[in-house]
Scaffold this active site. Structure first.
Site, PDB file in Angstrom:
ATOM      1  CB  SER A  53      -0.956  -0.043   1.194  1.00 57.66           C
ATOM      2  OG  SER A  53      -1.973   0.934   1.064  1.00 57.66           O
ATOM      3  CD  GLU A  91      -5.038  -4.299  -4.178  1.00 58.94           C
ATOM      4  OE1 GLU A  91      -5.295  -3.775  -3.078  1.00 58.94           O
ATOM      5  OE2 GLU A  91      -3.935  -4.792  -4.458  1.00 58.94           O
ATOM      6  CG  HIS A 130      -5.807  -2.120  -0.105  1.00 59.15           C
ATOM      7  ND1 HIS A 130      -4.780  -2.153  -1.026  1.00 59.15           N
ATOM      8  CD2 HIS A 130      -5.426  -1.214   0.840  1.00 59.15           C
ATOM      9  CE1 HIS A 130      -3.842  -1.305  -0.666  1.00 59.15           C
ATOM     10  NE2 HIS A 130      -4.192  -0.725   0.467  1.00 59.15           N
TER      11      HIS A 130
END
Length: 495
Positions: free
Chosen positions: A189, A310, A402
Site C-alpha cells: 500500500s 483491491e 486491499h
C-alpha cells in the site's frame, strides 16, 4: 551468530527465538523532537553502553488515535531485525516498509514485549534472509512540504526517514551477517508507493538493489501546485495562516488530528482516490510519477502485484457513495471519455461494481503501466495478481481486497487482521509459505522461482506473464487484458 552484535553505532543485545535472532527497537536516527521536529532526520549518534534490543518502540503518531495518544510517539525512528540462523557468510536483506495511507501504521508495538502487527520471524525463516522492519514519520509530521512557508520546516521528511533507515542498513547490516550489496525493499500500500517513489529518488539509489511492491495505489502523489493547496488548507483547518505556519510547532496533537480530518474530507471530495498525505513530485527530489517515468538506466529488479478485488475495501470503508464518487474518481477525463469509461461498469452505482472500478483505476491498470515502463527501460520486472480470499473475507463480500495478501504473508497471530483468517488457517499457511519463499528467492537471486512451482517469467509488453497466486499458483499470459484494453489510451487516470 549470537544475541550480541557490535555495530558501527554501538553494541546490541537481542534475543533468540526458534532459530531466529531478534533485535528490536534499534534507533536509526536521532529523536525527531524539539529542534528536530519537522526537520529532516539526522543519523543516530553512536552509543557507548550495550543497548538492550529486546523490546519494540512505539508506532509513529497516527492520524487517528484509536488506542489513545499514549500508545504512539513522535519519537518513532526505530527499526527491528530478524536474522535467521544459517551457515551462509552473507545473507540477503529485506527491508519492510509498512503502509497505512501515509497517515497511520508503523513497525512498532503498543507494548515493548509486542506483539507487533508485522512480526517478520517467519518471513526471515522461510525467505532465508535478514528482515528489517522500519517506521517513519507519518501524516503532518512526515508528509506536508512546509518549507514554502518557513525555513523552520524541511520537506519530504517521511521519505527521508526511509532513506535514513536504508543508510543505517548499509552501514550496519554486515555486523549481522547481511550483505549490504543485496538489499531488497518490500512494502505494501503506502509502503509500496514509497518504494515506487524511491526508484525515482537519486539520493536513495545506492542503498537498495531490488524492490517488491504490493498493492500500490500509484496515483497517490501530489504535484507542487497541488501540494501548496493542500498545505494551505491544512494550515487553515489548524487555525493558522500561511505566514504563521510555525504555529504547528506548538499546537497540541489533538488539534493536528482535527485539522487532518478536515483535510481528509476535502481530499475525498476533490482528489478522490488519493491519500490526504502524499509524496510530492517536484522534479528534483522525486523526479517523476512512477507510471510516467523513463526507467532507462535504473538497473533495479522489481516484483510488483495487486489483489484481484483491491477496491472492495475502499468501497466498503472509504468512499461510501458510489453515485457520488465514481465520477469524481475520473474527474481528470473529459466528460465524454468519463461517460464512456463508466459505461463499461453497467452495474454502477452497485457497490460491487464500484469496487471493480476502484480496483481498475487505482491499482490494476497503473500496475500494468508501471510494469510496461520498467520493462521498456530494460529492467526485469515480475508481475503477480493475488486472487485468494479467506472464508471470512468471502462472507464480508470483500474477497481478495486491499491488504488481503498480508494475511498469508504474515499469518497474523494478533491484531485487527487476525480474525480475517478464521476457518482458513491451513490454506493461509500454505499460500503464505509459498509467498515467503517467492519473496526470499527474489531477494537471493532476482528471480522469484520456487522449486515445485510454475516457472515465473518476466513481464514484457510482448509477453505479459503474470503469476496468479491462489490455492494453487499458475503463470498466465495477460490475465488482465480486459482492464488494459479499457484504459489503453491513458497514461494516468487520477493525476
Amino acid at each position: 551468530m549470537t544475541t550480541f552484535v557490535n555495530t558501527p553505532f554501538g553494541a546490541l543485545e537481542g534475543t533468540e527465538q526458534d532459530g531466529v535472532y531478534r533485535f528490536l527497537g534499534v534507533p536509526f536516527a536521532e529523536k525527531p523532537l524539539g529542534e528536530l521536529r519537522f526537520r529532516a532526520p539526522q543519523m543516530v549518534r553512536p552509543w557507548t553502553e550495550t543497548r538492550q534490543a529486546t523490546g519494540y518502540e512505539k508506532d509513529p503518531m497516527q492520524a487517528n488515535l484509536v488506542l489513545g495518544p499514549e500508545h504512539y510517539s513522535e519519537d518513532c525512528l526505530y527499526l527491528n531485525l530478524w536474522v535467521p540462523e544459517t551457515t551462509a557468510k552473507k545473507l540477503p536483506v529485506m527491508v519492510w516498509v509498512p503502509g497505512g495511507a501515509f497517515a497511520t501504521g508503523g513497525s512498532g508495538a503498543v507494548d515493548p514485549e509486542g506483539p507487533s502487527i508485522y512480526d517478520c520471524q517467519q518471513l526471515a525463516k522461510d525467505g532465508g534472509c535478514i528482515v528489517v522492519s522500519i517506521s517513519y514519520r507519518l501524516n503532518v509530521f512526515g508528509f506536508l512540504n512546509l518549507s514554502q512557508f518557513s525555513s523552520r520546516f524541511d520537506d519530504n521528511i517521511g521519505m527521508r526517514d526511509i532513506i535514513m533507515a536504508l543508510r543505517w542498513v548499509q552501514e550496519a547490516i554486515a555486523s549481522f551477517g547481511g550483505d549490504p550489496e543485496n538489499v531488497t525493499l518490500v512494502g505494501e500500500s503506502a509502503g509500496g508507493e514509497a518504494i515506487s517513489a524511491l526508484l525515482l529518488i537519486d539520493e536513495a539509489k545506492p542503498y537498495f538493489h531490488k524492490a517488491i511492491i504490493e498493492s500500490n495505489c500509484f496515483g497517490s502523489f501530489y504535484t507542487q501546485e497541488e501540494e501548496r493547496e493542500i498545505c494551505e488548507l491544512y494550515l487553515q483547518y489548524a487555525g493558522l495562516t500561511a505566514d504563521k505556519a510555525e504555529g504547528l510547532l506548538t499546537l497540541p496533537y489533538e488539534k493536528l488530528i482535527e485539522a487532518g480530518r478536515a483535510l481528509d474530507a476535502y481530499v475525498a471530495e476533490h482528489y478522490t482516490g488519493r491519500c490526504s498525505f502524499c509524496p510530492v513530485v517536484d522534479g528534483t527530489f522525486l523526479r517523476d510519477f512512477p507510471t510516467l517515468a523513463d526507467f532507462s538506466g535504473l538497473d533495479k529488479l522489481v516484483l510488483v502485484g495487486t489483489n484481484r478485488s483491491e477496491g472492495n475495501f475502499q468501497a466498503a470503508f472509504t468512499w461510501l457513495d458510489p453515485a457520488k464518487y465514481a465520477p469524481t474518481l475520473l474527474r481528470r477525463l473529459t466528460p465524454a471519455r468519463r461517460a464512456a469509461l463508466l459505461a463499461q461498469y453497467p452495474a454502477l452505482p452497485d457497490k460491487a461494481a464500484f469496487g471493480e472500478l476502484l480496483t481498475d483505476v487505482m491499482y490494476a491498470f497503473p500496475k500494468l503501466r508501471f510494469a510496461e515502463r520498467l520493462s521498456r527501460g530494460g529492467n526485469p520486472v515480475y508481475v503477480y495478481r493475488f486472487d485468494y480470499y479467506t472464508e471470512a473475507l468471502e462472507k464480508m463480500g470483500l474477497y481478495a481486497c486491499h491488504v488481503s495478501e498480508l494475511l498469508p504473508l504474515f499469518e497474523f497471530q494478533t491484531g485487527p487482521y487476525q480474525p480475517l483468517m478464521a476457518g482458513s488457517e491451513e490454506e493461509v499457511h500454505g499460500i503464505g509459505t509459498r509467498m515467503r519463499r517467492y519473496w526470499g528467492a527474489f531477494a537471493w537471486t532476482g528471480v522469484p522461482q520456487v522449486e515445485g512451482q510454475a516457472e515465473w517469467k518476466p513481464y514484457t509488453e510482448q509477453a505479459r506473464h503474470t503469476l496468479v497466486i491462489d490455492r494453487e499458483d499458475q503463470l498466465e499470459l495477460d490475465p488482465e487484458e480486459e482492464i488494459r484494453r479499457r484504459y489503453e489510451d491513458l497514461d494516468r487516470v487520477l493525476i
